[in-house]
Design a protein around this motif. Structure first.
Motif, PDB file in Angstrom:
ATOM      1  N   GLU A 173       0.813  -1.226   0.000  1.00 38.77           N
ATOM      2  CA  GLU A 173       0.000   0.000   0.000  1.00 38.77           C
ATOM      3  C   GLU A 173       0.842   1.271   0.000  1.00 38.77           C
ATOM      4  N   THR A 176       4.466   2.699  -5.124  1.00 43.73           N
ATOM      5  CA  THR A 176       3.952   2.493  -6.476  1.00 43.73           C
ATOM      6  C   THR A 176       4.545   1.201  -7.032  1.00 43.73           C
ATOM      7  N   ASP A 177       3.978   0.701  -8.118  1.00 43.37           N
ATOM      8  CA  ASP A 177       4.512  -0.508  -8.745  1.00 43.37           C
ATOM      9  C   ASP A 177       5.953  -0.306  -9.190  1.00 43.37           C
ATOM     10  N   TYR A 317      -3.838  14.892 -10.845  1.00 50.02           N
ATOM     11  CA  TYR A 317      -3.316  13.537 -10.612  1.00 50.02           C
ATOM     12  C   TYR A 317      -1.821  13.510 -10.886  1.00 50.02           C
ATOM     13  N   ALA A 319       1.575  10.738  -9.766  1.00 43.33           N
ATOM     14  CA  ALA A 319       1.964   9.527  -9.042  1.00 43.33           C
ATOM     15  C   ALA A 319       2.936   9.832  -7.913  1.00 43.33           C
ATOM     16  N   PHE A 344      -3.302  10.588  -6.028  1.00 42.57           N
ATOM     17  CA  PHE A 344      -2.061   9.911  -6.390  1.00 42.57           C
ATOM     18  C   PHE A 344      -2.269   8.539  -7.028  1.00 42.57           C
ATOM     19  N   ASN A 345      -3.519   8.222  -7.345  1.00 39.19           N
ATOM     20  CA  ASN A 345      -3.757   7.027  -8.152  1.00 39.19           C
ATOM     21  C   ASN A 345      -4.928   7.290  -9.087  1.00 39.19           C
ATOM     22  N   ILE A 346      -4.964   6.559 -10.191  1.00 39.76           N
ATOM     23  CA  ILE A 346      -5.918   6.832 -11.262  1.00 39.76           C
ATOM     24  C   ILE A 346      -7.353   6.556 -10.829  1.00 39.76           C
ATOM     25  N   ASP A 347      -7.569   5.494 -10.059  1.00 41.42           N
ATOM     26  CA  ASP A 347      -8.927   5.169  -9.612  1.00 41.42           C
ATOM     27  C   ASP A 347      -9.531   6.304  -8.802  1.00 41.42           C
ATOM     28  N   GLU A 348      -8.733   6.882  -7.899  1.00 44.92           N
ATOM     29  CA  GLU A 348      -9.223   7.996  -7.083  1.00 44.92           C
ATOM     30  C   GLU A 348      -9.521   9.214  -7.950  1.00 44.92           C
ATOM     31  N   ASN A 367      -2.139   8.850 -19.339  1.00 43.79           N
ATOM     32  CA  ASN A 367      -2.263   7.508 -18.780  1.00 43.79           C
ATOM     33  C   ASN A 367      -3.495   6.843 -19.362  1.00 43.79           C
TER      34      ASN A 367
END
Length: 542
Positions: A173, A176-177, A317, A319, A344-348, A367
């Protein structure tokens, strides 16, 4: 090709103007060498008309093409990062081995090593041992931490999907990846690193970071500052930041150092509070990794700003959080009457766009996961052209229109000083304003104490003694000097005393306004006739 000393001179001049004497002391060379270096720099910078160093009075850097200048700085930085990468992944490397791996010349490598050591003396040192070669000693974080950061900013060939699958689930959590893959790759590349030992140590650090403890520390430190904060939100943000930062330390690049330097002049109290907060946290647990500059970004972000004007709502947005907060400040510094939200994430981001009403959508890069087309796209740090686009959306004339309320005529003084001692003159003019009933004794003592303790702010020959007042009183006092004063070997032509009223949030961005005005206009004695009307004209935007 520029040598390490010349690059250091370039970076110093990028931050602010300097005399030849100052530069010679900073880079430990003679004045004659500085003159030759400035000539070499101008020759290099003129090739693409990137910039020029002017030598009238002090040396000053005038950037003609900011994108090209960024590329030049990034080029030096990437050379340094690659050299660090090879040194971290090997116990020792000879100069010939570094040349083979990096495809750089011997001169380029030695210059890069000199630059790395000069700029990062508090973090690391590259040493040379006879018969063995070069190696890296770290004073901050671990080799895995630094290598992971380097891999994340200059990715190396790897199968990131395989690496991501092995990252500890209980820590996913926080990163980032890209960061988790970089960290796993760093562990695999350093022979002395052990997967279990590394992450067990990280878990111990994270367990010691408690939001309730940080909230108490913020409460304690904030008593010395009248900055109005959302303390609960600040504690949450800093606790999350420290967990991310201790799991994956990041290191400020040259490009960000310049932005940090600018922010320190615009928000001096936030950075002072951040230093105090860092000391308090380290006192409680010395093992926690902290950078007070990052803490200051969170403090600025959590300052409570209220305005009667309906702001333009912006959703952004990004990252990387540090980039996001710096871009937030760059935008709010340049464009008034806006309310910014960062995710800080696309879903949010997609969720916020659907559930809330935003006027402008901003993303850092394109993105595929975005469901809504952004109005503005930023690549890394925001540039002037993008800021100019945002300026068209809103117009802020608050300080321009209210300058006479903040700096009334009775707060102006033309002072015929007979001394060039800054502190003596400041004491005298403060007494004058006390006698005139414009200032109280308590605030005068507070201002003097802050200046004598070294909390001095100077911008382009203007001294700005500043303090926060606990009562409902927020004004500026302008002191026009007949003859210049000396402060830290710099000529001072004007003293602008700034007292910030934290209870009136309309004045929160006063330092930002002054910073922009003073950076745009240099104060010299011959510039303006000494009177109140011309001072008002000077501090009004064009």
């Amino acid at each position: 090709m520029l040598n390490a000393r010349q690059v250091q001179i370039l970076l110093l001049l990028w931050n602010q103007d300097h005399s030849g004497e100052y530069l010679s002391k900073e880079v430990n060379s003679s004045r004659r060498t500085i003159i030759r270096d400035i000539s070499a720099l101008n020759q290099e910078l003129s090739v693409k008309n990137t910039a020029v160093i002017n030598s009238e009075g002090k040396y000053s850097l005038e950037i003609h093409n900011y994108s090209q200048f960024q590329e030049l700085i990034t080029q030096f930085e990437n050379q340094e990062r690659n050299i660090l990468y090879y040194l971290l992944t090997n116990d020792f490397l000879s100069i010939d081995e570094l040349m083979d791996k990096s495809f750089l010349s011997k001169t380029d490598i030695t210059n890069s090593i000199d630059r790395i050591n000069q700029r990062n003396k508090d973090i690391l040192e590259i040493k040379s041992k006879v018969g063995l070669g070069y190696s890296v000693d770290l004073y901050f974080a671990t080799k895995v931490d630094l290598l992971a950061y380097l891999i994340s900013v200059i990715p190396k060939d790897t199968d990131s999907n395989i690496l991501k699958n092995t990252f500890p689930k209980d820590l996913r959590e926080y990163l980032t990846d890209n960061q988790s893959a970089a960290q796993l790759q760093a562990i695999s590349l350093i022979s002395s690193a052990n997967f279990d030992d590394f992450y067990n140590h990280k878990r111990d650090l994270l367990r010691n970071i408690k939001e309730s403890t940080i909230e108490n520390q913020i409460e304690l430190v904030s008593k010395n500052f009248s900055i109005k904060l959302s303390k609960k939100r600040l504690a949450q943000n800093i606790a999350t930041h420290l967990k991310r930062y201790n799991l994956f330390p990041t290191f400020i690049s040259n490009l960000l150092l310049k932005q940090m330097s600018d922010l320190k002049q615009k928000e001096p109290f936030a950075f002072e509070m951040a230093q105090n907060l860092q000391a308090e946290i380290k006192k409680d647990d010395p093992s926690i990794l902290i950078n007070s500059d990052f803490l200051a970004l969170y403090i600025i972000n959590c300052m409570e700003i209220r305005t009667s004007i309906k702001p333009v709502r912006i959703l952004m947005y990004t990252a990387q959080r540090s980039i996001a907060y710096i871009n937030e400040n760059l935008i709010t510094d340049s464009v008034g009457n806006i309310s910014m939200t960062s995710v800080f994430n696309i879903d949010e981001f997609n969720k916020q766009v659907t559930s809330e009403s935003y006027d402008i959508l901003v993303t850092n890069g394109f993105n595929d996961g975005l469901k809504h087309t952004p109005d503005v796209v930023i690549n890394g740090l925001i540039d002037e052209a993008t800021i100019f686009r945002l300026k068209k959306l809103v117009s802020d004339n608050y300080f321009h229109n209210n300058l006479t309320q903040m700096l009334p005529k009775e707060n102006y003084l033309f002072y015929e000083n007979r001394s060039d001692n800054y502190f003596k003159v400041l004491k005298n003019v403060l007494k004058y304003f006390i006698d005139e009933g414009q200032l109280d004794q308590k605030m005068s003592v507070k201002l003097l104490n802050r200046e004598e303790e070294g909390n001095q702010l100077m911008i382009n020959h203007v001294a700005l003694p500043h303090a926060v007042n606990e009562t409902d009183f927020s004004r500026m006092f302008a002191v026009d000097l007949k003859t210049p004063l000396k402060l830290n070997k710099t000529d001072i032509y004007l003293i602008l005393i700034v007292i910030v009223n934290d209870k009136n949030d309309d004045y929160k961005q006063l330092f930002n306004y002054l910073y922009k005005i003073l950076n745009k206009k240099q104060v010299y004695q011959a510039d303006i006739e000494k009177n109140y009307t011309n001072i008002l004209k000077y501090f009004r935007t064009e």
